[in-house]
Design an enzyme around this catalytic site. Structure first.
Site, mmCIF file in Angstrom:
data_model
loop_
_atom_site.group_PDB
_atom_site.id
_atom_site.type_symbol
_atom_site.label_atom_id
_atom_site.label_comp_id
_atom_site.label_asym_id
_atom_site.label_seq_id
_atom_site.Cartn_x
_atom_site.Cartn_y
_atom_site.Cartn_z
ATOM 1 C CB ALA A 134 -0.969 0.116 1.219
ATOM 2 C CG ASP A 135 3.825 4.493 1.056
ATOM 3 O OD1 ASP A 135 3.611 5.163 0.099
ATOM 4 O OD2 ASP A 135 4.685 4.685 1.852
ATOM 5 C CG LEU A 136 4.760 -1.289 -3.435
ATOM 6 C CD1 LEU A 136 4.146 -2.282 -4.711
ATOM 7 C CD2 LEU A 136 6.002 -1.762 -3.054
#
Length: 192
Positions: A134-136
């Site tokens: 969820a934070d690539l």
């Protein structure tokens, strides 16, 4: 596993890093000759149980993942006044740093193929363990100094079947469903 907070004297070295997160302070530390990356909750938040739970979540999800392309989470250390995560220290550069330092490296097809194959292997492994990063973004993908291998870092915003909450998202990189008030639609496609 989880341990009681160490006294500062137990570190061979403790060096603060310039970058800071919204809730944490980063350090490089050395314990008995081995270097670790330390993510410490800011002191003014240390009595906030919601933030402490986010650190616990990140650590527990990180410990479940076992891939050569995902950073290894080593220990969660906490006391009444402190909580921090120790993870392997990755010597290398984030993708955005590598682009500034060696833009020509990205011009070679063999490097790009290797980078994307390793990145996809890591994401596939996370998803097979029911974890969504969820934070690539370029700042959360590192290339190691030795061999330029991918290491995904920072599971602070991650979702899992047993941890369905997150503190937010990175504007400009977040999928639309991450920006909704009700994040129930976050799933593997969010990372893709």
């Amino acid at each position: 596993g989880s341990e009681t907070a160490r006294a500062a004297s137990e570190f061979d070295m403790l060096t603060p890093l310039d970058a800071t997160g919204g809730t944490s302070l980063p350090f490089i530390c050395r314990i008995k000759g081995r270097e670790f990356f330390m993510k410490r909750l800011k002191p003014e938040l240390s009595d906030n149980e919601a933030y402490r739970n986010l650190f616990r979540k990140e650590f527990h999800l990180g410990r479940e993942l076992c891939s050569p392309h995902i950073v290894k989470y080593e220990q969660l250390v906490e006391s009444e006044t402190d909580i921090y995560i120790l993870r392997e220290n990755v010597c290398g550069a984030t993708l955005d740093q590598k682009l500034r330092i060696s833009p020509e490296w990205f011009g070679e097809r063999k490097h790009l193929d290797r980078l994307f194959n390793q990145l996809l292997d890591a994401v596939e492994h996370m998803h097979s363990c029911h974890v969504v990063h969820a934070d690539l973004k370029p700042q959360n993908v590192m290339l190691t100094r030795i061999n330029n291998d991918v290491k995904i870092i920072d599971l602070g915003f991650a979702f899992a079947d047993s941890y369905t909450y997150s503190t937010g998202c990175t504007p400009g990189y977040a999928a639309p469903e991450q920006q909704e008030a009700n994040k129930q639609t976050v799933d593997a496609s969010t990372d893709v």
